[in-house]
Design a protein around this motif. Sequence first.
Motif, PDB file in Angstrom:
ATOM      1  N   GLU A   1      -9.668   4.339   0.338  1.00  0.00           N
ATOM      2  CA  GLU A   1      -9.693   4.855  -1.029  1.00  0.00           C
ATOM      3  C   GLU A   1     -10.687   6.009  -1.147  1.00  0.00           C
ATOM      4  O   GLU A   1     -10.395   7.039  -1.769  1.00  0.00           O
ATOM      5  CB  GLU A   1     -10.067   3.730  -2.001  1.00  0.00           C
TER       6      GLU A   1
ATOM      7  N   THR B   1       0.843  -1.189   0.000  1.00  0.00           N
ATOM      8  CA  THR B   1       0.000   0.000   0.000  1.00  0.00           C
ATOM      9  C   THR B   1       0.886   1.250   0.000  1.00  0.00           C
ATOM     10  O   THR B   1       2.012   1.220   0.518  1.00  0.00           O
ATOM     11  CB  THR B   1      -0.905  -0.002   1.243  1.00  0.00           C
ATOM     12  N   ASP B   2       0.402   2.303  -0.592  1.00  0.00           N
ATOM     13  CA  ASP B   2       1.133   3.575  -0.652  1.00  0.00           C
ATOM     14  C   ASP B   2       1.695   3.914   0.723  1.00  0.00           C
ATOM     15  O   ASP B   2       0.942   4.035   1.695  1.00  0.00           O
ATOM     16  CB  ASP B   2       0.174   4.672  -1.108  1.00  0.00           C
TER      17      ASP B   2
ATOM     18  N   ARG C   1       0.193   6.893   2.603  1.00  0.00           N
ATOM     19  CA  ARG C   1      -1.143   6.626   3.110  1.00  0.00           C
ATOM     20  C   ARG C   1      -1.069   5.806   4.397  1.00  0.00           C
ATOM     21  O   ARG C   1      -1.812   6.051   5.357  1.00  0.00           O
ATOM     22  CB  ARG C   1      -1.954   5.897   2.054  1.00  0.00           C
TER      23      ARG C   1
ATOM     24  N   SER D   1      10.607   2.530   1.502  1.00  0.00           N
ATOM     25  CA  SER D   1       9.624   2.824   0.457  1.00  0.00           C
ATOM     26  C   SER D   1       9.454   4.318   0.261  1.00  0.00           C
ATOM     27  O   SER D   1       9.174   4.784  -0.850  1.00  0.00           O
ATOM     28  CB  SER D   1       8.271   2.198   0.822  1.00  0.00           C
TER      29      SER D   1
ATOM     30  N   SER E   1      -9.242   9.072   0.446  1.00  0.00           N
ATOM     31  CA  SER E   1      -8.246   9.723  -0.414  1.00  0.00           C
ATOM     32  C   SER E   1      -8.932  10.542  -1.502  1.00  0.00           C
ATOM     33  O   SER E   1      -8.515  11.665  -1.809  1.00  0.00           O
ATOM     34  CB  SER E   1      -7.333   8.663  -1.038  1.00  0.00           C
TER      35      SER E   1
END
Length: 757
Positions: free
Chosen positions: A323, A14-15, A18, A146, A326
């Motif tokens: 999601e 996952t990002d 985030r 990351s 976001s």
Amino acid sequence: MSGYPHGVAQATRTDPLRVLEEIKRLSLEVLGGLPGTLYGPVEDALKVAMLKGDGKTNHYEEQAALWVLRQHQATHVMKFRQQIAQAFDDFRALRIRSGGEVPLRLLDEQQLEYELASGRLNESLVARFARPLDTLQSRLQALSESLRVPAGLNPIGPERLVTAFSQTLQDAQVPDTLRGRLFRHYETELIRLLGDLYARINALLGSSGYGAPLAPRPPEELRRGAEGVAPAGYGGGYGPQDGYGAPGGYGPGPGTVGEPGRGSAPPMSQQDIAAMAQELAQLRGQLHAWRESISRGDVATGSGGTHAPERPVGQRREMRVDEILSVASLLQAEPPDAFARALAVTGRLGETIRDHLQDGARRLGLNPDQACFSPEEEDAIDLVAMLFDSLFRHNALQDRARRLYARLVLPYVKVALTDNAVFVKREHPARRLLDAITEACEGNDGETPQDRELLDRATEISQRIVADYNEDLAVFEMAHAELDAVLAQQRRRFELQEQRAAKATYGRERLGAARAQAESALEERLGDTTLTQAVADFLAMPWRHHVVQTLLRENADQRRHAEAIALGDALVMADRLAGEGRGRELADQLLALQPAIIDCLASSGLDDSAAQHGMAGLVRALATPDTPRRQRPAEPLSMPEDDSGEAERRLWLAAGTDTVRHDPLLAERMSTLEVGDWLRLTNVEGESTAVKVAWLSPLTSRYLLVNRRGLRVLVASAEELAALAGAGRLTIGAERTAFDEAMRQVKRHLDRASATR
């Protein structure tokens, strides 16, 4: 957060930004109110120590210092939260980390004490949570890689948390003994909270691809993960089984720190939690029944169903809450024109919210043809849309307020997605802010500088919510505190306006009653009596006005009123004596009446010379016995109706009030209204407003109704109110706050819509 089942290795991550924001949100949710929660237990411990004290310790100094700390509780909470937020910024290398030697500096005695206390507390916490901290550190290191930044200090490790607390209190003058108590209680709270928090964050990092997944979690969390909802603590669930304190339901459970900014508010009882969960379950049941009834109606009629939310079909997956958040965050700062237009048309807001979120999802690379809203997300969107629609239908909000509320739509969608307790919890900060904004805007046309200041402040706060809100409810708490401080000053002004409205109404009623009484007295004296023109004119004008004045000015002195009435009787007798030619008795009568006649003329505004002239004219008319006499019916005084009263009746009682048709039972119910009761009133054009019973007339038993700004709306009798209630334009027992009333109207709408399908 991945949509894969827990325990299955994930090919993608996952990002990281985030994930880091979610860790920050969880940390602030659990730890953000800590400084404020300590003062109550410390005060209790201090009281126990005083009872057991041997007189060697100055507990009064500790009490005084603690009192000062409590006065600055909100400041300490915000400073503590800023320290935690800064730790996350440092982890992301948003601030330049020190790469060289730390400059040496001298510490004063107080700073040294804080350093020593912090060191001891840090060692204790590191030893207690060594195992989860090692796991967390390795996963945070993977997250740093990351992010392509050097590995930083754990933003929620003991060292940073102890430093945050020390920095929060560093400028406060705290005695050594009180400092020790505060650090001990802070340690106790951290021990109680950090174990669960570290476990949740480790699970979040593992499920997001940063480190090996942990052991399978309880069935409730597995269910939520499989549905694509955020992990435990995310607050995205709507199911009644989630509860208020179960993982993923309504934030922290009983006994833990509540919403950010609540300070030392006592935890809710199990009964309160159960009642709120039941209320939310009932609301969801109503919403689902409404939605099903719309779907059935659309199938039966073959219509497209613009109000019915789109359901997942085929291979489309349900979008995760993170999601949607976001997407909403992406759109939050954009102009709210579409929402403002939708608020002008009932039922359009929900459709507009969905269109915007789908458009935002497309911009973020999420194909709406392959993804759809989950049932929980549909609930959140529908409830927010109905809430804002209800606020505009049932409150007197001006056009300027429409854009202000439109700006808040997406932030409140985000609140509903992450904390659905907003719909049932009366003390929720987002709920309290919306109440304050509605209080500032309702009926406010900006005519006075104070009104314009309120509108400007409400507009500024709505813009700040859009700019600052990122799943941290403390933004709402601070905004409410600021706006409520302004409203507190205005409420006193509104109370004075209420009092002025009551006094003005009472004054008009007294004037009307005095005029009616004077009119009756005049008719009695004229009646069938034949009088000269001069005496009839005197009675019809100066004397009638004099009677009114004595009733108004000398209401407590019945003697003056009796003298005024006696003057009228004496003048009628004098006219009879003149007609019978009884000159000596007439002269004696006029001499005796001269002071009273002069006084009567003076009350009409005549000075002494003019009053003497009027007296002479009256004497000349009576001095001639053969002066023509006849019956002279009294012409009513021109008593124009109160303009505002006439406007009120045209607005609310279009059929007039001469023959009010009403239900006697309703009128009896209206007669039990008390000052302070809230009602909801709808005018003949369909515009609704909240009104309060501000005053009950002791003369006419009529009710003065004012709006939230203390301005007069209507003065009406119980019968007139019953007629309005019978026509469906008056509701008794309206909720005191705008949010509560809006939710009550939402539930009524859902029930009615489901029943008529």
